[in-house]
Design a protein around this motif. Structure first.
Motif, PDB file in Angstrom:
ATOM      1  N   SER A 127     -38.175  23.141   8.588  1.00 26.61           N
ATOM      2  CA  SER A 127     -37.883  24.488   9.338  1.00 26.61           C
ATOM      3  C   SER A 127     -36.416  24.395  10.005  1.00 26.61           C
ATOM      4  N   ALA A 128     -36.074  25.595  10.005  1.00 24.62           N
ATOM      5  CA  ALA A 128     -34.657  25.760  10.705  1.00 24.62           C
ATOM      6  C   ALA A 128     -34.681  26.848  11.642  1.00 24.62           C
ATOM      7  N   VAL A 129     -33.753  27.048  12.653  1.00 24.66           N
ATOM      8  CA  VAL A 129     -33.647  28.443  13.413  1.00 24.66           C
ATOM      9  C   VAL A 129     -32.988  29.391  12.581  1.00 24.66           C
ATOM     10  N   PHE A 130     -33.702  30.674  12.357  1.00 26.09           N
ATOM     11  CA  PHE A 130     -33.243  31.594  11.650  1.00 26.09           C
ATOM     12  C   PHE A 130     -32.502  32.908  12.453  1.00 26.09           C
ATOM     13  N   ALA A 131     -33.028  32.855  13.583  1.00 26.33           N
ATOM     14  CA  ALA A 131     -32.391  33.752  14.532  1.00 26.33           C
ATOM     15  C   ALA A 131     -32.506  33.362  16.104  1.00 26.33           C
ATOM     16  N   ILE A 132     -31.576  33.656  16.727  1.00 26.64           N
ATOM     17  CA  ILE A 132     -31.820  33.687  18.327  1.00 26.64           C
ATOM     18  C   ILE A 132     -31.309  34.752  18.939  1.00 26.64           C
ATOM     19  N   ASP A 133     -32.288  35.224  19.823  1.00 28.54           N
ATOM     20  CA  ASP A 133     -32.361  36.178  20.580  1.00 28.54           C
ATOM     21  C   ASP A 133     -31.845  35.855  22.114  1.00 28.54           C
ATOM     22  N   ASN A 134     -30.376  36.185  22.564  1.00 27.04           N
ATOM     23  CA  ASN A 134     -30.041  35.958  23.636  1.00 27.04           C
ATOM     24  C   ASN A 134     -29.942  36.976  24.617  1.00 27.04           C
ATOM     25  N   ALA A 135     -30.748  38.370  24.178  1.00 26.59           N
ATOM     26  CA  ALA A 135     -30.407  39.600  24.835  1.00 26.59           C
ATOM     27  C   ALA A 135     -31.963  39.677  25.557  1.00 26.59           C
ATOM     28  N   THR A 136     -32.869  39.393  25.124  1.00 27.00           N
ATOM     29  CA  THR A 136     -34.124  39.993  25.777  1.00 27.00           C
ATOM     30  C   THR A 136     -34.330  39.242  27.146  1.00 27.00           C
ATOM     31  N   THR A 137     -34.022  38.227  27.415  1.00 26.55           N
ATOM     32  CA  THR A 137     -34.359  37.486  28.744  1.00 26.55           C
ATOM     33  C   THR A 137     -32.629  36.814  29.343  1.00 26.55           C
ATOM     34  N   GLY A 138     -31.874  36.662  28.108  1.00 19.99           N
ATOM     35  CA  GLY A 138     -30.615  35.916  28.704  1.00 19.99           C
ATOM     36  C   GLY A 138     -30.994  34.359  28.556  1.00 19.99           C
ATOM     37  N   ASN A 139     -32.325  34.104  28.215  1.00 20.54           N
ATOM     38  CA  ASN A 139     -32.412  32.563  27.725  1.00 20.54           C
ATOM     39  C   ASN A 139     -32.486  32.901  26.082  1.00 20.54           C
ATOM     40  N   THR A 140     -32.331  31.666  25.626  1.00 20.20           N
ATOM     41  CA  THR A 140     -32.357  31.868  23.986  1.00 20.20           C
ATOM     42  C   THR A 140     -33.662  31.922  23.612  1.00 20.20           C
ATOM     43  N   ILE A 141     -34.172  32.847  22.672  1.00 18.77           N
ATOM     44  CA  ILE A 141     -35.358  32.637  22.016  1.00 18.77           C
ATOM     45  C   ILE A 141     -35.349  32.584  20.654  1.00 18.77           C
ATOM     46  N   GLY A 142     -35.616  31.651  19.963  1.00 18.39           N
ATOM     47  CA  GLY A 142     -35.307  31.183  18.715  1.00 18.39           C
ATOM     48  C   GLY A 142     -36.664  31.687  17.698  1.00 18.39           C
ATOM     49  N   TYR A 143     -36.241  32.074  16.548  1.00 14.49           N
ATOM     50  CA  TYR A 143     -37.231  32.409  15.378  1.00 14.49           C
ATOM     51  C   TYR A 143     -37.194  31.370  14.352  1.00 14.49           C
ATOM     52  N   PRO A 144     -38.093  30.369  14.224  1.00 14.29           N
ATOM     53  CA  PRO A 144     -37.896  29.653  13.075  1.00 14.29           C
ATOM     54  C   PRO A 144     -38.294  30.298  11.604  1.00 14.29           C
TER      55      PRO A 144
END
Ligand code: HEC
Ligand code: HEC
Ligand code: HEC
Ligand code: HEC
Ligand code: HEC
Ligand code: HEC
Ligand code: HEC
Length: 567
Positions: free
Chosen positions: A328-345
């Motif tokens: 697997s690898a990380v395909f998307a990172i959402d830094n916007a919703t919480t200000g912490n990094t949420i990763g999408y594998p």
């Protein structure tokens, strides 16, 4: 990163000292680990002076200096960077050139010890409770020259390790023969402990995390890389000539270096520097496999019919021979919703069926492709893995609303985003797609964040003047007058910003029966059959969630992205 000169706390993000304790674990010393931006040592133990003191400045003068301050990334509190306690991190030759590698459970312990020491920053103590200069001691700790070493057990799995206790002691080196007494009361490194070509494990400490996260690379696994297997004699019938993982020097066979230590590289697709040295010394697929001066004697020449000129002109060797990934690898990172990094594998956005991302089989994923200049100057398609990012910026059109070219979208430091969100989605944000990860996606949600983001940080400074969400190739902004949001395609408008980062996929050449085309020409030439091509019609994620109440990922086909459409 923080600028050197700042006028207020709110402008400061990650400073040099902070970088020293985290980024420096892979971006090593001998530069920004050691010297400030005026070229002075951050702290000189010989004179007990900070670099700024040598220039006649006081602690008050450098209160907001990106080299001498540190912002706490949770609380936003500012402090003076304690370089006097940590010391500075010097170049670390043995990190790569030590013959004996400490490998435990597949982990590069030299990297773990050095990393954990740096990460402890000014909190590192010896067993007697005295402070230990972590940055200065890291290289020595990395060699295993200590009598006591303890890790902080509270660091969550997946985060770099952090040490609590370190007693530097050269006795273990004397005991294992790597250090020899020279008769004059000093210790010297034994010549046999220095190796000219670094072993793969020397590279793999620092390159492991990015390679996993950005590219899903496997190494030390003969089934997923013909060269790791081939260069270490693991494919032949003779088990006695096998080279063990700890002794493999496969990396430097393709990436050699001279004394200048410009380790040979190619043409990076992300954030490249020194483009003038692209491909200098690098041994590429074509160098080793095609007839010519640099041909590797054991590298088979491609002879099968599929290697016609019309193919080799347009497609790189990597395109067909690195057909898919099983890690697997990380395909998307959402830094916007919480200000912490949420990763999408990979499994969240792709599947083992390149035409159907929702297929439940997640055992592999397929890359995208990008045109790139090869070593011989030809433009060819290379495999890549896009990393998508979702983030908040502050948009300034520089007084020319009709001209995008001079616009700037400055990313908002995450410590300030978290001061608004409290580290959680703001009230009213719904996990529309029910994947367990809330997302700021619907126009009313985006508007609520934009309104909140105009609020003050803990220093009383508005977090942003004109907050915008950057996602999926578009910029989401509040329509002047308020009450509504709209978006535009930043590339079409000429605005310089990015939410899609192409990481090249250059390793893990698989056996030839897995190559694209091994099961037939219709893998690419859909004209030969009445069905979509798994290569050119495969779906590539371009946004982890759209703006609807379904919050579905958005995709494009390779055909749409590369404008190449074989018959
Ligand atoms: C675990 C090791 C590791 C850590 C920790 C690390 N980096 Fe990197 N970084 C790398 C490697 C390796 C590359 C380049 C090679 C590649 O593309 O894989 C890289 C590349 C980069 C690049 C070039 C663009 C890119 O993404 O390829 C930037 C900028 C960067 N790092 C900044 C940072 C900053 C800032 C930090 C601290 C927050 C940091 N790195 C921490 C290993 C690391
Ligand atoms: C101490 C950590 C560390 C070690 C050890 C290390 N690297 Fe790197 N390497 C990095 C970082 C960080 C970068 C990115 C530098 C940047 O972009 O500013 C990098 C960049 C590279 C690049 C260029 C990548 C590009 O984007 O073009 C290559 C090739 C490379 N390293 C190969 C190697 C090899 C081979 C070894 C082993 C001999 C090795 N590295 C050892 C940290 C390390
Ligand atoms: C990031 C890993 C790394 C670090 C750190 C590093 N080197 Fe190297 N070094 C290499 C690589 C890679 C080569 C080339 C090996 C090859 O091409 O086979 C090399 C080659 C050399 C060579 C030539 C060896 C030979 O057999 O031809 C010398 C000498 C050398 N390095 C000295 C140093 C010194 C001194 C330092 C510290 C100031 C240092 N190196 C730090 C990776 C590193
Ligand atoms: C069979 C040859 C080969 C071997 C072995 C090899 N590489 Fe590479 N590597 C390449 C090629 C080719 C590229 C891409 C050059 C280009 O087109 O930009 C590359 C690119 C890279 C890059 C740039 C980022 C990326 O991944 O695309 C890094 C970093 C790197 N290699 C490090 C390593 C390390 C560390 C090892 C050992 C663990 C290693 N390589 C083994 C051939 C090789
Ligand atoms: C440093 C030279 C070198 C480089 C660079 C190199 N190769 Fe190889 N390659 C070899 C050698 C040697 C073998 C034979 C390995 C063995 O003994 O099994 C091999 C084997 C292969 C095979 C397996 C062939 C077969 O018949 O099973 C393929 C496919 C291949 N390479 C493709 C590539 C691609 C694609 C690249 C670029 C990413 C590349 N090679 C880069 C030297 C190289
Ligand atoms: C269009 C896809 C494609 C491209 C591009 C491609 N290959 Fe291949 N390659 C294949 C396939 C498929 C096979 C297996 C053929 C077979 O088994 O009949 C293969 C086989 C090979 C072999 C084994 C010997 C042989 O000819 O069967 C080598 C070595 C090889 N390729 C190297 C390369 C190199 C080096 C490049 C770049 C110059 C390259 N290939 C470009 C698809 C490709
Ligand atoms: C990995 C994808 C892929 C596979 C597999 C593949 N092709 Fe192609 N083929 C292409 C691409 C891309 C082009 C170039 C199309 C263009 O220029 O518009 C092409 C072009 C061609 C051309 C025109 C060549 C020229 O000189 O203009 C022929 C003929 C062809 N392919 C035949 C085949 C045959 C026969 C097979 C099976 C043995 C095959 N292809 C397998 C991707 C592929």
């Amino acid at each position: 990163m923080a600028a050197k000169d700042n006028v207020r706390e709110s402008d400061i993000d990650k400073t040099s000292f902070w970088y020293g304790g985290l980024c420096n674990i892979c971006h090593p010393g001998g530069g920004f680990g050691e010297f400030d931006r005026d070229g002075e040592l951050y702290y000189d133990v010989r004179t007990s002076q900070f670099g700024y003191e040598k220039l006649g400045k006081t602690a008050a003068d450098v209160r907001l200096d990106g080299d001498y301050a540190e912002i706490n990334h949770m609380s936003g509190a500012l402090r003076a960077a304690p370089w006097d306690i940590t010391g500075v991190a010097e170049p670390d030759c043995l990190f790569c050139h030590r013959t004996e590698r400490a490998v435990s459970d597949g982990k590069n312990m030299n990297w773990v010890w050095r990393t954990a020491t740096l990460r402890s920053k000014d909190k590192l103590k010896d067993t007697g409770g005295a402070s230990v200069p972590a940055y200065a001691a890291a290289a020595t700790a990395g060699q295993g020259w200590f009598s006591a070493f303890a890790l902080n057990s509270k660091v969550p799995a997946g985060k770099p390790p952090m040490a609590t206790t370190l007693d530097i002691d050269y006795q273990p080196g004397v005991d294992n023969g790597s250090l020899k007494e020279d008769g004059a009361g000093s210790l010297r490194l034994d010549g046999a402990s220095i190796v000219g070509s670094p072993k793969d494990y020397a590279c793999w400490g620092c390159h492991l995390t990015p390679d996993l996260k950005k590219r899903g690379r496997s190494w030390f696994d003969e089934s997923s890389d013909v060269h790791y297997a081939g260069f270490n004699n693991l494919n032949d019938a003779d088990p006695t000539n096998d080279i063990a993982p700890g002794n493999s020097t496969a990396c430097t066979q393709c990436h050699p270096a001279g004394l200048d230590h410009n380790i040979a590289k190619g043409n990076a697709t992300v954030s490249s520097v020194r483009n003038d040295t692209d491909y200098a010394g690098l041994r590429t697929c074509r160098d080793c496999h095609l007839p010519g001066a640099e041909k590797h004697e054991n590298a088979p020449t491609p002879t099968s019919d599929i290697h016609i000129d019309g193919h080799l002109e347009k497609m790189s060797c990597e395109m067909c021979h690195i057909p898919y990934k099983t890690r697997s690898a990380v395909f998307a990172i959402d830094n916007a919703t919480t200000g912490n990094t949420i990763g999408y594998p990979a499994a969240a956005l792709l599947s083992a069926d390149p035409l159907d991302p929702t297929d439940p089989d997640k055992s592999r994923w397929y890359p995208s492709f990008k045109w790139k200049t090869d070593k011989d100057g030809e433009r060819r398609l290379f495999p890549i893995k896009l990393l998508l990012s979702v983030w908040w910026g502050d948009w300034d059109d520089n007084g020319t609303p009709d001209d995008g070219h001079d616009d700037t979208i400055t990313p908002i430091a995450l410590w300030r985003v978290r001061q608004i969100t409290g580290g959680s989605p703001i009230a009213g944000t719904v996990d529309d797609n029910g994947d367990g990860k809330p997302e700021v996606n619907r126009p009313e949600e985006i508007l609520a964040y934009i309104t909140a983001m105009k609020g003050d940080d803990s220093y009383g400074v508005p977090v942003a003047t004109r907050p915008v969400l950057v996602k999926g190739g578009r910029v989401w902004f509040e329509v002047p007058g308020g009450g509504d949001v709209d978006s535009f395609d930043y590339h079409a408008e000429g605005v310089h910003t990015e939410s899609s980062h192409p990481f090249s996929v250059n390793h893990n050449v698989l056996p030839t029966d897995q190559a694209l085309g091994a099961t037939g020409c219709i893998e690419c030439h859909y004209g030969f059959a009445e069905r979509p091509s798994p290569v050119f019609d495969r779906l590539i994620p371009i946004s982890p969630f759209d703006e609807t109440e379904d919050a579905r990922p958005k995709y494009k086909t390779v055909r749409q992205m590369t404008f190449l459409s074989p018959f």
